[in-house]
Scaffold this active site. Structure first.
Site: not given
Ligand SMILES: Cc1cc2nc3c(=O)[nH]c(=O)nc-3n(C[C@H](O)[C@H](O)[C@H](O)COP(=O)(O)O)c2cc1C
Length: 308
Positions: A187-189, A91, A62, A9, A212, A130, A11
């Site tokens: 999740s993450g990176d 969040c 979500q 997810p 991302r 999450k 936002a």
């Molecule tokens: C712009 C942005 C918006 C996000 N919005 C949400 C959200 O609405 N709900 C949520 O659970 N996580 C949200 N996240 C977190 C991501 O789902 C994810 O867990 C986090 O970015 C780490 O993963 P990544 O390194 O692949 O970006 C958001 C992350 C980013 C960068």
């Protein structure tokens, strides 16, 4: 075992248009943006537009909130229409935390239990959460135990604490200690197929979700699958990127109208043009153009030039 790969997810990003593109390019499932449980109950039109359309499949809705009554009522309503509801318990945004929502739920795990129990009691269907490793330290074993005891079906963990926000590196290994009795995702990176493979190896999870790394790069889902199953993957050609770029823009126009679509598309331009020649100049011009036909022509020329 078949690993699952989903769109995390985000936002402001994971709207209908982007979900559709990612699902077409190999994501097994996707999330909505986070949706206020309170907003849903007051039937706020803007909030309702964040919900999946009638033709969408494999999308987790979500919600975020702090009040168990509000969250469980919203979950009950949603579960009448959608097969999968997810709770945001991670969040780190200040405005959200201040209201006791999102990651603030991890400050008190008994409260988290209470919220999750209230939701589970009133909803049918798949219920996922999450979350993160903890509020300000790694407490994932305790958090996971609470979620499992309260009947959560799927768990997603951004492998950082809430206080960390996005700083430092995601600690995929921190999830290796969990006895994964339900599908559990890391999740993450995860910015490349190689990252995904390593995250799976280190965490021992059933799958990954990409946030991302999927912005302007929906190919990542199929690439991860190909790396895991065939040992290698292909990069899209500039004209393949062009086609998806235009499709994304057209879907946004269909859903949100031209003006909004152009604004929204600006967030994806950097992703779609990454590592391409003259991308900086292209992005600068793109940010200013307000005429769709002109823009499409410019986009075509830009990608065509990449081929020579
Ligand atoms: C712009 C942005 C918006 C996000 N919005 C949400 C959200 O609405 N709900 C949520 O659970 N996580 C949200 N996240 C977190 C991501 O789902 C994810 O867990 C986090 O970015 C780490 O993963 P990544 O390194 O692949 O970006 C958001 C992350 C980013 C960068």
């Amino acid at each position: 075992m078949r690993f699952e790969i989903g769109l995390a997810p985000m936002a402001g990003y994971t709207d209908r248009a982007f979900r559709k593109i990612c699902l077409e390019f190999g994501a097994d499932f996707a999330f909505t943006e986070m949706i206020s449980a309170k907003g849903l109950l007051v039937a706020c039109e803007k909030t309702k537009n964040l919900l999946p359309g009638p033709d969408e499949r494999n999308v987790a809705v979500q919600i975020f909130g702090s009040d168990p009554d509000v969250l469980s009522t919203a979950a009950e309503e949603l579960s009448k229409e959608f097969s999968w509801v997810d709770l945001n318990a991670g969040c780190p945004v200040r405005k959200v935390i201040r209201r006791g929502e999102g990651g603030a739920l991890l400050r008190d795990l008994e409260r988290l239990r209470y919220v999750v129990r209230a939701m589970r009691k009133r909803m049918n269907g798949r219920f996922s959460v999450k979350t993160r490793l903890g509020w300000d330290r790694n407490e994932i074993e305790r958090i996971y135990a609470v979620l499992i005891e309260e009947g959560v079906n799927v768990v997603f963990v951004h492998a950082r604490t809430v206080v960390q926000g996005f700083s430092g590196r995601a600690d995929w290994k921190a999830l290796s200690v969990l006895d994964k009795v339900v599908p559990t995702f890391v999740s993450g990176d995860i910015f490349s197929p190689e990252d995904a493979r390593r995250a799976l190896e280190e965490s021992g999870c059933h799958g990954v979700i990409v946030a991302r790394g999927a912005i302007g790069n929906p190919w990542i889902f199929k690439q991860i699958r190909d790396l895991l199953e065939k040992g290698g993957y292909e990069e899209p050609s500039p004209m393949q990127v062009y086609e998806v770029f235009v499709k994304h823009l057209e879907l946004l126009i269909e859903n949100k109208g031209e003006e909004k679509a152009l604004k929204e598309m600006r967030k994806f331009v950097a992703g779609y043009t990454k590592k391409m020649r003259n991308a900086k100049k292209f992005r600068e011009v793109f940010m200013k153009i307000e005429n769709v036909d002109l823009l499409k022509e410019m986009v075509y020329n830009f990608f065509k030039e990449q081929e020579v």
